[in-house]
Design a protein around this motif. Structure first.
Motif, mmCIF file in Angstrom:
data_model
loop_
_atom_site.group_PDB
_atom_site.id
_atom_site.type_symbol
_atom_site.label_atom_id
_atom_site.label_comp_id
_atom_site.label_asym_id
_atom_site.label_seq_id
_atom_site.Cartn_x
_atom_site.Cartn_y
_atom_site.Cartn_z
ATOM 1 N N PHE A 3 0.861 -1.180 0.000
ATOM 2 C CA PHE A 3 0.000 0.000 0.000
ATOM 3 C C PHE A 3 0.897 1.229 0.000
ATOM 4 O O PHE A 3 1.981 1.235 0.575
ATOM 5 C CB PHE A 3 -0.933 0.019 1.218
ATOM 6 N N PRO A 4 0.470 2.311 -0.677
ATOM 7 C CA PRO A 4 1.303 3.508 -0.762
ATOM 8 C C PRO A 4 1.356 4.254 0.568
ATOM 9 O O PRO A 4 0.332 4.436 1.240
ATOM 10 C CB PRO A 4 0.617 4.345 -1.846
ATOM 11 N N GLN A 5 2.555 4.660 0.930
ATOM 12 C CA GLN A 5 2.754 5.399 2.172
ATOM 13 C C GLN A 5 4.110 6.093 2.098
ATOM 14 O O GLN A 5 5.062 5.547 1.552
ATOM 15 C CB GLN A 5 2.696 4.457 3.365
ATOM 16 N N THR A 6 4.205 7.288 2.638
ATOM 17 C CA THR A 6 5.448 8.048 2.618
ATOM 18 C C THR A 6 5.869 8.398 4.037
ATOM 19 O O THR A 6 5.048 8.866 4.835
ATOM 20 C CB THR A 6 5.290 9.348 1.810
ATOM 21 N N THR A 7 7.136 8.133 4.347
ATOM 22 C CA THR A 7 7.715 8.541 5.621
ATOM 23 C C THR A 7 8.837 9.526 5.337
ATOM 24 O O THR A 7 9.728 9.236 4.547
ATOM 25 C CB THR A 7 8.266 7.340 6.399
ATOM 26 N N ARG A 8 8.761 10.689 5.964
ATOM 27 C CA ARG A 8 9.808 11.703 5.836
ATOM 28 C C ARG A 8 10.497 11.864 7.191
ATOM 29 O O ARG A 8 9.839 12.110 8.200
ATOM 30 C CB ARG A 8 9.227 13.043 5.392
ATOM 31 N N ILE A 9 11.816 11.693 7.179
ATOM 32 C CA ILE A 9 12.588 11.760 8.417
ATOM 33 C C ILE A 9 13.570 12.915 8.303
ATOM 34 O O ILE A 9 14.415 12.935 7.407
ATOM 35 C CB ILE A 9 13.356 10.453 8.657
ATOM 36 N N THR A 10 13.455 13.873 9.190
ATOM 37 C CA THR A 10 14.417 14.967 9.263
ATOM 38 C C THR A 10 14.959 15.026 10.688
ATOM 39 O O THR A 10 14.524 14.269 11.559
ATOM 40 C CB THR A 10 13.767 16.311 8.896
ATOM 41 N N GLN A 11 15.896 15.932 10.935
ATOM 42 C CA GLN A 11 16.481 16.018 12.272
ATOM 43 C C GLN A 11 15.452 16.413 13.317
ATOM 44 O O GLN A 11 15.561 16.025 14.469
ATOM 45 C CB GLN A 11 17.637 17.027 12.275
ATOM 46 N N GLY A 12 14.447 17.163 12.914
ATOM 47 C CA GLY A 12 13.484 17.641 13.899
ATOM 48 C C GLY A 12 12.140 16.963 13.888
ATOM 49 O O GLY A 12 11.311 17.217 14.768
ATOM 50 N N GLU A 13 11.905 16.076 12.897
ATOM 51 C CA GLU A 13 10.555 15.549 12.757
ATOM 52 C C GLU A 13 10.548 14.225 12.000
ATOM 53 O O GLU A 13 11.352 13.993 11.101
ATOM 54 C CB GLU A 13 9.685 16.574 12.011
ATOM 55 N N ILE A 14 9.611 13.359 12.365
ATOM 56 C CA ILE A 14 9.298 12.155 11.601
ATOM 57 C C ILE A 14 7.833 12.261 11.214
ATOM 58 O O ILE A 14 6.953 12.365 12.083
ATOM 59 C CB ILE A 14 9.542 10.873 12.398
ATOM 60 N N LEU A 15 7.556 12.267 9.918
ATOM 61 C CA LEU A 15 6.205 12.453 9.403
ATOM 62 C C LEU A 15 5.842 11.270 8.517
ATOM 63 O O LEU A 15 6.605 10.909 7.612
ATOM 64 C CB LEU A 15 6.125 13.751 8.591
ATOM 65 N N GLN A 16 4.675 10.676 8.770
ATOM 66 C CA GLN A 16 4.215 9.546 7.972
ATOM 67 C C GLN A 16 2.862 9.909 7.372
ATOM 68 O O GLN A 16 1.952 10.361 8.076
ATOM 69 C CB GLN A 16 4.099 8.297 8.844
ATOM 70 N N LYS A 17 2.748 9.717 6.032
ATOM 71 C CA LYS A 17 1.539 10.131 5.330
ATOM 72 C C LYS A 17 1.016 9.036 4.418
ATOM 73 O O LYS A 17 1.777 8.229 3.893
ATOM 74 C CB LYS A 17 1.820 11.392 4.488
ATOM 75 N N ASP A 18 -0.303 9.037 4.232
ATOM 76 C CA ASP A 18 -0.976 8.210 3.230
ATOM 77 C C ASP A 18 -1.613 9.195 2.262
ATOM 78 O O ASP A 18 -2.672 9.750 2.539
ATOM 79 C CB ASP A 18 -2.024 7.327 3.907
ATOM 80 N N GLY A 19 -0.932 9.440 1.135
ATOM 81 C CA GLY A 19 -1.387 10.499 0.241
ATOM 82 C C GLY A 19 -1.219 11.839 0.929
ATOM 83 O O GLY A 19 -0.140 12.182 1.401
ATOM 84 N N ASP A 20 -2.313 12.592 1.045
ATOM 85 C CA ASP A 20 -2.270 13.871 1.740
ATOM 86 C C ASP A 20 -2.681 13.749 3.204
ATOM 87 O O ASP A 20 -2.665 14.742 3.947
ATOM 88 C CB ASP A 20 -3.192 14.885 1.041
ATOM 89 N N ARG A 21 -3.050 12.555 3.628
ATOM 90 C CA ARG A 21 -3.507 12.343 5.004
ATOM 91 C C ARG A 21 -2.333 12.021 5.915
ATOM 92 O O ARG A 21 -1.584 11.073 5.674
ATOM 93 C CB ARG A 21 -4.539 11.208 5.045
ATOM 94 N N VAL A 22 -2.156 12.812 6.953
ATOM 95 C CA VAL A 22 -1.072 12.589 7.899
ATOM 96 C C VAL A 22 -1.455 11.474 8.863
ATOM 97 O O VAL A 22 -2.494 11.541 9.535
ATOM 98 C CB VAL A 22 -0.746 13.871 8.684
ATOM 99 N N LEU A 23 -0.623 10.428 8.927
ATOM 100 C CA LEU A 23 -0.873 9.300 9.811
ATOM 101 C C LEU A 23 -0.168 9.458 11.154
ATOM 102 O O LEU A 23 -0.680 9.011 12.186
ATOM 103 C CB LEU A 23 -0.401 7.996 9.154
ATOM 104 N N MET A 24 1.014 10.073 11.134
ATOM 105 C CA MET A 24 1.791 10.207 12.359
ATOM 106 C C MET A 24 2.766 11.360 12.219
ATOM 107 O O MET A 24 3.377 11.544 11.171
ATOM 108 C CB MET A 24 2.567 8.914 12.648
ATOM 109 N N THR A 25 2.897 12.133 13.273
ATOM 110 C CA THR A 25 3.906 13.188 13.327
ATOM 111 C C THR A 25 4.605 13.128 14.675
ATOM 112 O O THR A 25 3.954 13.152 15.713
ATOM 113 C CB THR A 25 3.287 14.583 13.159
ATOM 114 N N LEU A 26 5.929 13.009 14.659
ATOM 115 C CA LEU A 26 6.731 13.032 15.877
ATOM 116 C C LEU A 26 7.728 14.180 15.753
ATOM 117 O O LEU A 26 8.464 14.245 14.776
ATOM 118 C CB LEU A 26 7.481 11.715 16.074
ATOM 119 N N ARG A 27 7.723 15.081 16.725
ATOM 120 C CA ARG A 27 8.602 16.242 16.685
ATOM 121 C C ARG A 27 9.603 16.188 17.830
ATOM 122 O O ARG A 27 9.261 15.818 18.957
ATOM 123 C CB ARG A 27 7.783 17.529 16.766
#
Length: 209
Positions: free
Chosen positions: A84-108
């Motif tokens: 299933f399509p899903q995007t995880t973006r990891i930066t020094q200040g944040e971990i963001l997980q999305k399904d399309g435009d819907r945010v599934l998880m944000t850790l700051r």
């Protein structure tokens, strides 16, 4: 434990990774330096991945495929395409997980200090910063021609109850990651069509904004 931290550990389990905060000195810096010198110095690494998770006691492995982009100063884009399509973006200040435009998880990091530690391990793994990984694990390895291999075992007793071993294989980039858990589960991530570049594309830059 806070719900967000449960999400963080679930994310790390999906990647087949973990983190902990007991740094130690590298046992053989000459080996690490020899391997690190072979790795690409380009800022951007991109390619495809195939992830296989073999759970203990279950015959059929869990499979996932996708594409990834690492920008060594900005972060990691990990885009799963199947099952299933899903995007995880990891930066020094944040971990963001999305399904399309819907945010599934944000850790700051400003809300969860552990995010910095999680990000460092993920950065180190995907960017090929093996010296940073070696600060936290005992290791051994070898170099054969253009190829190299490193095996890591956790130093801290509590972590050894969770992770059995972690190994990396590569040449000028990391080609395969294998994690064996203490429970007997095995996760393998194979990277293919890997290319390096000096800068992100315009589309990639937009995804980090």
């Amino acid at each position: 434990m806070k719900n967000s931290m449960k999400q963080a550990f679930a994310l790390l389990a999906w990647f087949g990774l973990c983190w902990f905060a007991v740094p130690a000195q590298a046992a053989d810096p000459a080996l690490l330096n020899a391997i690190q010198s072979r790795l690409s110095i380009d800022t951007v690494i991109r390619g495809d991945f195939t992830q296989t998770r073999q759970l203990a006691g279950i015959k059929k492995p869990l499979l996932a495929n996708g594409v990834f982009t690492v920008e060594k100063t900005q972060g990691v884009l990990w885009r799963t395409l199947t099952p299933f399509p899903q995007t995880t973006r990891i930066t020094q200040g944040e971990i963001l997980q999305k399904d399309g435009d819907r945010v599934l998880m944000t850790l700051r990091a400003d809300r969860e200090p552990a995010v910095n530690a999680i990000s460092r391990v993920l950065f180190s793994l995907f960017a090929g910063d093996i010296s940073a990984l070696a600060e936290y694990f005992d290791y051994s390895g070898q170099i054969k021609g253009d190829a190299w291999q490193l095996s890591f075992t956790p130093r801290e007793a509590g972590l050894r109850a969770v992770i059995g071993s972690l190994s990396l294989e590569g040449d000028n980039v990391v080609r395969q990651v294998t994690l064996a858990s203490a429970a007997g589960d095995v996760t393998r991530i194979a990277f293919s069509n890997v290319a390096t570049a000096a800068a992100l594309t315009a589309d990639e830059r937009a995804q980090f904004e």
